[in-house]
Design an enzyme around this catalytic site. Structure first.
Site, short mmCIF file in Angstrom:
data_model
loop_
_atom_site.label_atom_id
_atom_site.label_comp_id
_atom_site.label_asym_id
_atom_site.label_seq_id
_atom_site.Cartn_x
_atom_site.Cartn_y
_atom_site.Cartn_z
CB VAL A 22 -0.96 0.05 1.21
CG1 VAL A 22 -2.02 -1.04 1.11
CG2 VAL A 22 -0.20 -0.05 2.52
CB SER A 23 0.66 4.36 -1.93
OG SER A 23 0.68 3.62 -3.12
CB THR A 24 -0.96 6.41 2.29
OG1 THR A 24 -2.11 5.60 2.60
CG2 THR A 24 -1.16 7.02 0.90
#
Length: 221
Positions: free
Chosen positions: A9-11
């Site tokens: 996941v990016s965040t």
């Protein structure tokens, strides 16, 4: 043969909530079961809070997985964009792993993409689209910032000299605007930018470079 999974996941917010990571792990596990592959939970590499723009081998878990796998091993990714956002990096990694005899399966592409079948063709096409989408998003962000800037709104970064930010809107700062007006007068009388820099330092106790002064006066025109 070792079987591994990879989720990302990016965040950091997504990483804390864990929902996307949990969903990806479930997808990987279900896929492994459907293919009769022996995959343990400890063999799913979880990349939390890392942007897809970071090359695979530069990510902590991506690098660990990349260096771990050997001939005959298999990696399962839930989706193409969980692994790559850059066509060059995607194809380089795919080529390297394929040369090492590692199999790569993308669930959203229907399975193995390291062979010569339709999966490999789709992988190449979708990798290109992933790059296109990233560039399109970046372009849209730049356009929005330009619009906000034209409207006098603050778009991030350092506060511009002569202004303060109130509710994300640039508002003239009277004391600094007065200094800018004095700088204009001095420049109009022939003072060099270096001369104005020295004047600001000695008389106003402000450290602004000659280049910075030039930028401020150009913006004030």
């Amino acid at each position: 043969m070792g079987v591994y999974g990879y989720a990302r996941v990016s965040t950091l917010a997504q990483a804390r909530e864990g929902e996307s990571l949990e969903a990806q792990s479930r997808q990987i596990d279900a896929y492994a079961v459907s293919k009769g592959l022996d995959l343990s939970a400890d063999d799913i590499f979880v990349e939390a809070g890392v942007s897809g723009g970071v090359e695979f081998q530069q990510r902590p878990e991506g690098a660990r997985l990349f260096n771990l796998v050997q001939k005959g091993d298999l990696i399962i990714f839930p989706k193409l964009d969980r692994a790559f956002r850059n066509t060059r990096n995607a194809l380089n990694v795919l080529h390297d792993l394929k040369e090492r005899g590692v199999h790569i399966h993308f669930i959203d592409l229907g399975g193995d993409v390291t062979g010569n079948g339709i999966g490999a063709i789709v992988f190449t096409i979708l990798s290109a689209f992933a790059t296109f989408e990233k560039e399109r998003i970046a372009t849209r962000i730049r356009e929005v910032k330009q619009i906000k800037k034209a409207q006098g709104k603050f778009t991030g970064g350092r506060r511009a000299f002569g202004y303060e930010v109130v509710d994300l809107v640039k508002v003239p700062k009277p004391d600094e605007q007065k200094i800018i007006a004095e700088m204009k007068v001095r420049r109009g009388k022939g003072d060099s930018y270096r001369g104005i820099e020295k004047w600001l330092s000695e008389k106003k106790k402000l450290n602004i470079s000659a280049m910075g002064i030039r930028h401020i006066l150009n913006e004030a025109i």
